[in-house]
Design a protein around this motif. Structure first.
Motif, PDB file in Angstrom:
ATOM      1  N   ILE A 705      -0.284  -5.406  -3.515  1.00  0.00           N
ATOM      2  CA  ILE A 705      -1.165  -6.575  -3.488  1.00  0.00           C
ATOM      3  C   ILE A 705      -1.204  -7.263  -4.848  1.00  0.00           C
ATOM      4  O   ILE A 705      -1.276  -8.502  -4.933  1.00  0.00           O
ATOM      5  CB  ILE A 705      -2.569  -6.165  -3.027  1.00  0.00           C
ATOM      6  CG1 ILE A 705      -2.533  -5.817  -1.545  1.00  0.00           C
ATOM      7  CG2 ILE A 705      -3.582  -7.254  -3.280  1.00  0.00           C
ATOM      8  CD1 ILE A 705      -2.084  -6.970  -0.652  1.00  0.00           C
ATOM      9  N   TRP A 708       1.803  -9.344  -4.913  1.00  0.00           N
ATOM     10  CA  TRP A 708       1.724 -10.437  -3.939  1.00  0.00           C
ATOM     11  C   TRP A 708       0.845 -11.570  -4.451  1.00  0.00           C
ATOM     12  O   TRP A 708       1.124 -12.754  -4.224  1.00  0.00           O
ATOM     13  CB  TRP A 708       1.197  -9.892  -2.621  1.00  0.00           C
ATOM     14  CG  TRP A 708       0.950 -10.907  -1.562  1.00  0.00           C
ATOM     15  CD1 TRP A 708      -0.205 -11.593  -1.325  1.00  0.00           C
ATOM     16  CD2 TRP A 708       1.893 -11.392  -0.586  1.00  0.00           C
ATOM     17  NE1 TRP A 708      -0.063 -12.456  -0.270  1.00  0.00           N
ATOM     18  CE2 TRP A 708       1.218 -12.350   0.199  1.00  0.00           C
ATOM     19  CE3 TRP A 708       3.222 -11.109  -0.310  1.00  0.00           C
ATOM     20  CZ2 TRP A 708       1.846 -13.020   1.258  1.00  0.00           C
ATOM     21  CZ3 TRP A 708       3.848 -11.773   0.742  1.00  0.00           C
ATOM     22  CH2 TRP A 708       3.170 -12.714   1.501  1.00  0.00           C
ATOM     23  N   ARG A 709      -0.251 -11.234  -5.128  1.00  0.00           N
ATOM     24  CA  ARG A 709      -1.223 -12.237  -5.547  1.00  0.00           C
ATOM     25  C   ARG A 709      -0.844 -12.971  -6.831  1.00  0.00           C
ATOM     26  O   ARG A 709      -1.549 -13.899  -7.227  1.00  0.00           O
ATOM     27  CB  ARG A 709      -2.591 -11.578  -5.720  1.00  0.00           C
ATOM     28  CG  ARG A 709      -3.210 -11.123  -4.397  1.00  0.00           C
ATOM     29  CD  ARG A 709      -4.516 -10.400  -4.629  1.00  0.00           C
ATOM     30  NE  ARG A 709      -5.154 -10.049  -3.354  1.00  0.00           N
ATOM     31  CZ  ARG A 709      -6.245  -9.299  -3.246  1.00  0.00           C
ATOM     32  NH1 ARG A 709      -6.822  -8.826  -4.359  1.00  0.00           N
ATOM     33  NH2 ARG A 709      -6.761  -9.023  -2.068  1.00  0.00           N
ATOM     34  N   ILE A 732      -4.334  -9.661   3.662  1.00  0.00           N
ATOM     35  CA  ILE A 732      -3.591 -10.869   3.282  1.00  0.00           C
ATOM     36  C   ILE A 732      -4.065 -12.048   4.127  1.00  0.00           C
ATOM     37  O   ILE A 732      -4.124 -11.965   5.357  1.00  0.00           O
ATOM     38  CB  ILE A 732      -2.083 -10.652   3.458  1.00  0.00           C
ATOM     39  CG1 ILE A 732      -1.595  -9.598   2.467  1.00  0.00           C
ATOM     40  CG2 ILE A 732      -1.315 -11.960   3.280  1.00  0.00           C
ATOM     41  CD1 ILE A 732      -0.139  -9.242   2.626  1.00  0.00           C
ATOM     42  N   ASP A 734      -3.270 -15.457   2.622  1.00  0.00           N
ATOM     43  CA  ASP A 734      -2.659 -16.627   1.987  1.00  0.00           C
ATOM     44  C   ASP A 734      -1.166 -16.739   2.238  1.00  0.00           C
ATOM     45  O   ASP A 734      -0.461 -17.421   1.492  1.00  0.00           O
ATOM     46  CB  ASP A 734      -2.916 -16.584   0.477  1.00  0.00           C
ATOM     47  CG  ASP A 734      -2.340 -15.341  -0.172  1.00  0.00           C
ATOM     48  OD1 ASP A 734      -2.037 -14.362   0.544  1.00  0.00           O
ATOM     49  OD2 ASP A 734      -2.187 -15.326  -1.416  1.00  0.00           O
TER      50      ASP A 734
END
Length: 845
Positions: A705, A708-709, A732, A734
């Motif tokens: 994560i 991913w962010r 998730i 977005d």
């Protein structure tokens, strides 16, 4: 796990009164716990125990197992940094040390399965140790309270490599453990482990311990010198040819031979051997001071209990494994006793009246905003997030909508609250918890949920609003209803009116229903009683009334569309006429200070509801609990790629845009961990930054994560390959593209995947929201011959999106439909088709 002959940890596989445990159930439990406690948006503060104490049942993370495990706190001590706990993993038999901040409270659903391990000891013997008096030059063996490491190692060697057959007899049960006798078959010679330890001077019988403590030592207590090879080389037992003392086992013991040809069976032993030693504690608290046999008092039973992997315990009484001291942990016994006491108290106590309950509840809620009984509240309710996205609810509103979680805090009248309690209503549900506050505050509201056909989704807060909001004097002088509820048919009109009358919470609203017939003069003759403020009718009846007597609705302030999607499909022209009249009435200058509200509830999103929001609502609150309908609202672009199952990887790679003009985050969803690994290997070879997450990698969720962010630039794409079960844990929202590599097996699963795009949905509640020419979110569905039976459902959903349908998909769907029709030729006609000429369920065909 074998700590010493007095502490053996094993699990019961089967026996009288014991259901055999299923490895699949415990594996599923482990997966669910890992997904829940590794959830990236989890509020861990709500899951920490209020007090860390000995005997606490909890959940801890094992670094060795890389998994969250159920555990029992055995001791608490102060570490160099913070408080630490010594925990027993009750499903594995291992012990670990964890910090107080790393201990979690288990959810109730994680305690449904019994603990897999229980404590056993060798019956009728006590340990001996070598004592060397200072004043003498000799050494002798004397009873001890702890076992020597030599005895433990000797027992390890016997069990690991020498025995070809292992049997166990359950002798007695005591608080915290069960006493057993172990029998081993070595080279066709059966020995009793209990007696073998006595013969090798590692132990003595309990009766000998009592006589020794009194000073009556046997003549064979001559000093001995224990040679290392006695326990390091158990092969010497083969030379004894069965001359050691042997206690014959009961003749009806059931046995199980080891599968010597299976290397896995040779490697796995009943106890998970671990060299970890527990802290120095006295075992005297767990050892009986004198023998207390219960075998003579028990009746024989032909059942057996299997412990560990390959061990069997003979249960000589039907009540042994139902005994509270042996079959339950202290925490389970305490919970059971508390439950029984609560039932007794509830049975003898007189139930207070409904009025008293409500008054007391209100008073206590005012004095103590926290839950009245936090101990009795399910922990599942504690971890409910305020963010609707984590509950699978899409809420778009100009002002934040705070959900109501119970009737006590619900924005409804006291009368209606009593009515719901009298009906044993167990709500509000998720949809109502968000819809009620929005309606009660007078907002234009749209609700799409599976319960959209239930009038309770809007009536309770609407009644309170109508009774608390005063009408200005200019309207009070006029006649006609203040609120109108439009229903799709006379049956629903009757249902809504009965609910209003049964609730007895309408006070001075005087609800009335109107259903006009075919008589052309009937609308002109109809009169609404002057005190009627709430009217229930259908679009067709209201349209006829507007044509004949439009002045009857000059006071109209609240318009409710019950099952709005059905109303727009059955009466689109009538709905347009009604809304134009409503807009004309509420837009007058004299109505500037009057309330105006439109409420639309239904089970599906439709083009009619979209037009209603755009043209007639002001800063609406849009609440959608059906995630696949939320994707339709959010205008997700749907693409369907037809392919053979063997070509899915190549089609997947061709559908990805490796150089997008805008930053793109792509989510590839599979149906298993094996598929995830397979797809990840194929995608990572394209030199695109790719991540993976599945049930076996839950300990890496935080890293995934974090990557991913991170912000990405133009022309960059991040790809994450994961499974269905990991979506909620990853949280998730977005993603810009979702690729369904594994076909979704249900509409709910399909919707949960699409909800990962929710932050890129369009927002119709924002008046300044400028929609782009192309959707910001897209979905790619790989459809192969393995999923041919779902093609008609896919086609119906894609048509609702308004997307262009590829010719090959239409041709494929036509072929599937023709094949279904051919299969019907040999089936008899359904009853509906014979009676009415049409099928009641055309979509099922």
């Amino acid at each position: 796990m074998i700590e010493d002959p007095g502490c053996l940890w094993a699990r019961v596989l089967k026996g009288p009164g014991v259901q055999p445990d299923s490895p699949e159930e415990y594996e599923n439990l482990k997966v669910k716990m890992n997904l829940f406690y590794h959830e990236v948006n989890l509020d861990v503060q709500k899951l920490k125990p209020a007090e860390l104490k000995e005997g606490l049942v909890c959940v801890v993370f094992s670094l060795a197992l890389k998994s969250w495990c159920r555990a029992v706190v055995e001791s608490v001590f102060q570490g160099t940094v913070d408080t630490q706990a010594w925990c027993l993993l009750v499903d594995h038999g291992d012990r670990i040390i964890v910090g107080a901040d790393d201990v979690r409270t288990p959810l109730e659903k994680f305690l449904q399965l019994p603990f897999r391990v229980r404590r056993f000891k060798l019956a009728g013997i006590c340990p001996m140790t070598l004592q060397v008096p200072i004043s003498e030059n000799t050494a002798e063996l004397v009873p001890s309270s702890t076992w020597d490491s030599s005895a433990t190692k000797y027992l390890h060697n016997l069990l690991q490599g020498m025995s070809t057959l292992v049997e166990a007899v359950l002798c007695e049960t005591q608080a915290g453990f069960c006493a057993i006798e172990l029998y081993l078959t070595i080279n066709n010679t059966k020995i009793c482990v209990n007696h073998e330890l006595v013969a090798k001077k590692f132990a003595c019988f309990m009766s000998e311990k009592s006589s020794t403590l009194k000073g009556n030592r046997n003549g064979d207590r001559a000093p001995v010198s224990l040679a290392w090879d006695i326990y390091s080389s158990p092969q010497q037992l083969l030379e004894m040819k069965g001359c050691c003392p042997v206690k014959a086992p009961p003749p009806d013991i059931l046995i199980r031979k080891e599968q010597n040809d299976d290397p896995q069976d040779q490697e796995t032993v009943v106890f998970s051997h671990s060299e970890k030693q527990k802290p120095q504690e006295s075992e005297e608290a767990f050892m009986p001071s004198q023998v207390n046999p219960q075998v003579s008092k028990l009746t024989r039973n032909a059942g057996t209990d299997t412990i560990g992997r390959g061990w069997r315990i003979r249960a000589e009484a039907t009540d042994i494994f139902t005994d509270k001291h042996c079959g339950q942990t202290d925490a389970q016994k305490l919970h059971a006793s508390d439950s029984s006491e609560e039932q007794k108290v509830a049975a003898v106590s007189q139930e207070p009246s409904l009025e008293d309950q409500l008054t007391s509840s209100r008073l206590m809620q005012f004095l103590n905003p926290d839950p009245l009984n936090p101990e009795q509240e399910s922990l599942d309710a504690k971890v409910v997030r305020c963010d609707p996205g984590h509950s699978g609810v899409l809420v778009h509103a100009a002002l934040r909508v705070e959900p109501c979680s119970n009737l006590t805090r619900a924005p409804i009248s006291e009368k209606f609250r009593k009515f719901l309690l009298w009906r044993k209503y167990n709500g509000p549900n998720v949809a109502e918890s968000y819809c009620w506050p929005a309606v009660a505050r007078g907002f234009d509201t749209v609700l799409v949920s599976h319960s959209g056909d239930n009038p309770l989704s809007y009536i309770p807060p609407l009644l309170m609003l109508l009774q608390t909001v005063s009408v200005v004097s200019s309207l009070a002088a006029r006649a006609g209803p203040i609120a109108v509820i439009l229903c799709p048919g006379w049956e629903k009109v009757q249902t809504v009116l009965e609910l209003l009358e049964d609730s007895k919470a309408t006070y001075n609203l005087h609800p009335t229903s109107v259903l006009l017939g075919v008589d052309q003069e009937e609308p002109k003759k109809f009169k609404i009683q002057r005190n009627c403020q709430l009217l229930v009718t259908t679009p067709f009846t209201m349209t006829r009334l507007l044509d004949a007597q439009c002045f009857l609705f000059l006071r109209l302030c609240h318009l409710v569309l019950d099952e709005a999607d059905v109303l727009y499909s059955q009466a689109p022209e009538q709905m347009s006429v009604i809304l134009k009249h409503f807009q004309k009435v509420v837009s007058g200058e004299e109505r500037s200070r009057c309330p105006r509200q439109i409420i639309a509830v239904g089970s599906r999103w439709s083009a009619g509801i979209e037009g209603l929001v755009r043209e007639h609502m002001i800063y609406p609150s849009i609440i959608i609990t059906v995630m696949e309908e939320a994707a339709l609202y959010g205008r997700v672009h749907q693409r369907v790629q037809l392919c053979l199952d063997c070509d899915k990887i190549s089609v997947l790679l061709s559908s990805l845009d490796f150089h997008p003009p805008k930053p793109q985050k792509t989510l590839i969803i599979t149906n298993s961990a094996e598929e995830t690994e397979h797809v990840y290997k194929a995608v990572v070879n394209t030199a695109v930054f790719t991540l993976k997450a599945h049930e076996d990698l839950t300990d890496q969720f935080d890293f995934v994560i974090d990557q991913w962010r991170k912000d990405i630039g133009h022309g960059t794409q991040v790809i994450l390959v994961t499974t269905n079960d990991c979506l909620k844990a990853l949280g998730i929202r977005d993603a810009t593209c979702v690729v369904h590599y594994g076909f979704p097996t249900s509409p709910k699963l399909f919707g949960s995947r699409l909800f990962c795009l929710s932050e890129n949905f369009r927002n119709l509640s924002d008046a300044d929201h400028a929609e782009s020419s192309s959707p910001a979110a897209q979905s790619v569905l790989l459809l192969s011959e393995q999923n041919a039976r779902h093609v008609c459902g896919v086609l119906r959903y894609v048509r609702r999106t308004g997307a262009l349908l590829p010719p090959e998909l239409l041709q494929f769907a036509l072929g599937v439909q023709q094949a279904k029709e051919e299969q019907k030729t040999d089936r008899p006609l359904c009853t509906s088709l014979k009676s009415f000429g049409f099928c009641s369920f055309p979509s099922s065909g």
